[in-house]
Enzyme design. Structure first.
Site: not given
Length: 161
Positions: A90, A132-133, A136
């Protein structure tokens, strides 16, 4: 357009659940331009708005020569029987890579700057990027998904940074 600095683990914006984009104004258009420019660099697969200090639900990607963005993404489908467990890193946790289990396939829906529906989907790296995003945007880092032993190693490495 501006190339933006990446917020690093420890910055509270990374642990904040991002707000939906409700109005497409000049600020949101500038955000998208910044996301696209900042993700367009070697070794960058994805970038969430909060990684550049903006708590809005938007991310960009740079996968296999394709660069794009999505506003208000929602994961609507993930493979439930096929997983990948390769190393994940990341930009906000620089220099660290740990095995992270993700669905092999993911599909997200959202909108573009014109309010038109956008579908982002893929396998392997694109699926990992989507998951993953979106994490976030929900205030999570990939280290939150690590098994106990690897999370302990990651936290030790982060404290040493």
């Amino acid at each position: 357009m501006a190339y933006r600095d990446i917020r690093i683990v420890g910055d509270p914006v990374l642990r904040t659940v991002c707000d939906p984009v409700t109005t497409i104004d000049d600020g949101v258009k500038a955000l998208v331009e910044d996301l696209l420019q900042t993700v367009d660099d070697d070794g960058r697969a994805g970038l969430a708005a909060n990684q550049i200090g903006v708590s809005l639900r938007a991310f960009s990607w740079n996968i296999d020569g394709e660069i794009g963005y999505i506003l208000n993404p929602v994961i609507v489908e993930m493979s439930s029987d096929e997983f990948q467990d390769g190393d994940e890193g990341c930009l906000s946790v620089p220099g660290l890579w740990f095995p992270t289990e993700r669905a092999w396939y993911a599909r997200a829906e959202g909108t573009d700057l014109d309010g038109k529906k956008v579908v982002v989907e893929g396998e392997e790296l694109m699926a990992r990027c989507i998951q993953h995003e979106c994490d976030h945007l929900d205030g999570m880092l990939y280290i939150d998904r690590l098994d106990r032993a690897n999370r302990k190693k990651a936290m030790r490495a982060i404290r040493a940074m």
